[in-house]
Motif scaffolding. Sequence first.
Motif, PDB file in Angstrom:
ATOM      1  N   ASP A  73       0.964  -1.232   0.082  1.00  0.00           N
ATOM      2  CA  ASP A  73      -0.026  -0.082  -0.030  1.00  0.00           C
ATOM      3  C   ASP A  73       1.008   1.275   0.037  1.00  0.00           C
ATOM      4  N   ASN A 133       0.588   4.366  -1.038  1.00  0.00           N
ATOM      5  CA  ASN A 133      -0.247   5.853  -0.693  1.00  0.00           C
ATOM      6  C   ASN A 133      -0.615   5.695   0.837  1.00  0.00           C
ATOM      7  N   CYS A 134      -0.750   4.474   1.426  1.00  0.00           N
ATOM      8  CA  CYS A 134      -1.259   4.307   2.765  1.00  0.00           C
ATOM      9  C   CYS A 134      -2.565   4.629   2.897  1.00  0.00           C
ATOM     10  N   CYS A 145      -5.548   0.354   1.416  1.00  0.00           N
ATOM     11  CA  CYS A 145      -6.079  -0.508   0.207  1.00  0.00           C
ATOM     12  C   CYS A 145      -5.104  -0.571  -0.863  1.00  0.00           C
ATOM     13  N   VAL A 146      -4.442  -1.913  -1.464  1.00  0.00           N
ATOM     14  CA  VAL A 146      -3.659  -1.800  -2.461  1.00  0.00           C
ATOM     15  C   VAL A 146      -4.371  -1.958  -3.706  1.00  0.00           C
ATOM     16  N   ASP A 147      -4.372  -0.876  -4.528  1.00  0.00           N
ATOM     17  CA  ASP A 147      -5.153  -0.797  -5.753  1.00  0.00           C
ATOM     18  C   ASP A 147      -4.242   0.071  -6.953  1.00  0.00           C
ATOM     19  N   ASP A 190      -1.634   2.466  -6.348  1.00  0.00           N
ATOM     20  CA  ASP A 190      -0.312   2.173  -5.748  1.00  0.00           C
ATOM     21  C   ASP A 190       0.600   1.530  -6.920  1.00  0.00           C
TER      22      ASP A 190
HETATM   23 CA   LIG Z   1      -3.130   2.420  -1.755  1.00  0.00          CA
END
Ligand SMILES: [Ca+2]
Length: 391
Positions: free
Chosen positions: A340, A342-343, A346-348, A351
């Motif tokens: 993740d 951009n923290c 959520c990994v999307d 990122d």
């Molecule tokens: Ca993210």
Amino acid sequence: MKRTYGWISGLLLSAFLVTSAPAQIIYSFETEDLHGFANSAGDGWQVFRAQTGVTHGDYSMGVQWPGGFRWLFGNGVRDELLPYLQISKKLLMDVTVPADISVPWANMAVSLNGPSPYDWNQAVGSVGLPRQQGTRTILIDLESLPLPDPNIEWFQINFGLNAGGAHEVYFDSLRLYRPACEMMAFTFDNDLQGFNVGTNQVGITLSWVDGKMRAESTGGFKWLFNGGEDGSVPNLAAMVRRGYLVVMDVTVVSAPPAGWGNMIMSINSPAGWGQSDYTAEIASGSNTFTRTIALDYRGVALPDDDNPDYCLLNLGINSGGPMTIDIDNIRIYRLPVEGDVNCDGCVDDADLLSVLFDFGSTAITASDVNNDGVVDDADLLIVLFNFGRGC
Ligand SMILES: [Ca+2]
Ligand SMILES: [Ca+2]
Ligand SMILES: [Ca+2]
């Protein structure tokens, strides 16, 4: 988007074996690089490479001491540290206390060398160290310290450890604090946002001053209750369930004459009030100052869903005499989700795009997911491998 990059999964399968970690780690304590005089003094102080409390890489740094104070000195390699502090002077570090250790108090002073060698600048106040078993993250706020010229010959960070009894701690993952990981809960822009002192709390008042919450205590331990007629903050339960630190800006308006003041927190859950075992130091000596503190609440029972009947956050302040503090911007710091960038939890696509945009860069950037100093295939694969996590 995930499918678009499917072809890349044929590359560098070994990259999946790379240990991932929160990016922007400054020291991983893989070598004994904070040694001070502790190795040779023969008086019970020991600093050693260890495999307890490892949160990144293979090693941590252990310190055992009989109590009392000593400086541990950094290695002085400018380029290992100074470029990070030029990005941010707020740092996080994991500190682990092994079983069967318990001390009445423990804290840490921090200093940097200034413009000329042996011109030390020490941050005002000290940082609470964990006192009981477990791993806790501490926040080191060095905003008050000036940084030297970027071309200075050497630069080091020094930890001054202090404890009221025999103590043993393990340090790892000294890293940049990332504002991107904050979830804002209380800004006190309009009112006290439900905080009150309750009917059975005497010797403390709360007021709303200049967009902050002011607590004036006559000394001793006092709870600041969240709740009251205004109820709880929307989404607080969802935030605390995704975070592990309560972070806030604290201004010591009037310092306690006895020289010390500190804070704990509690959160309600179906199991009742869960109180943190980490104590953050907020006042020190006769100084008045502003700094950011963090309370690690791992181990505290939390609401078991995002929409409970209510979710409240209480703060417990303690001081050795009358003390006035202003509290502002209480936020929850997000637990890391691997990949993740951009923290946002959520990994999307965002990122993935960040890694692609920074591809090839050797700058200090969160896109360097595996923290090896370059943004490359390995980072891309970590994001792809974790795609969808936390969403
Ligand atoms: Ca993210
Ligand atoms: Ca390490
Ligand atoms: Ca990398």
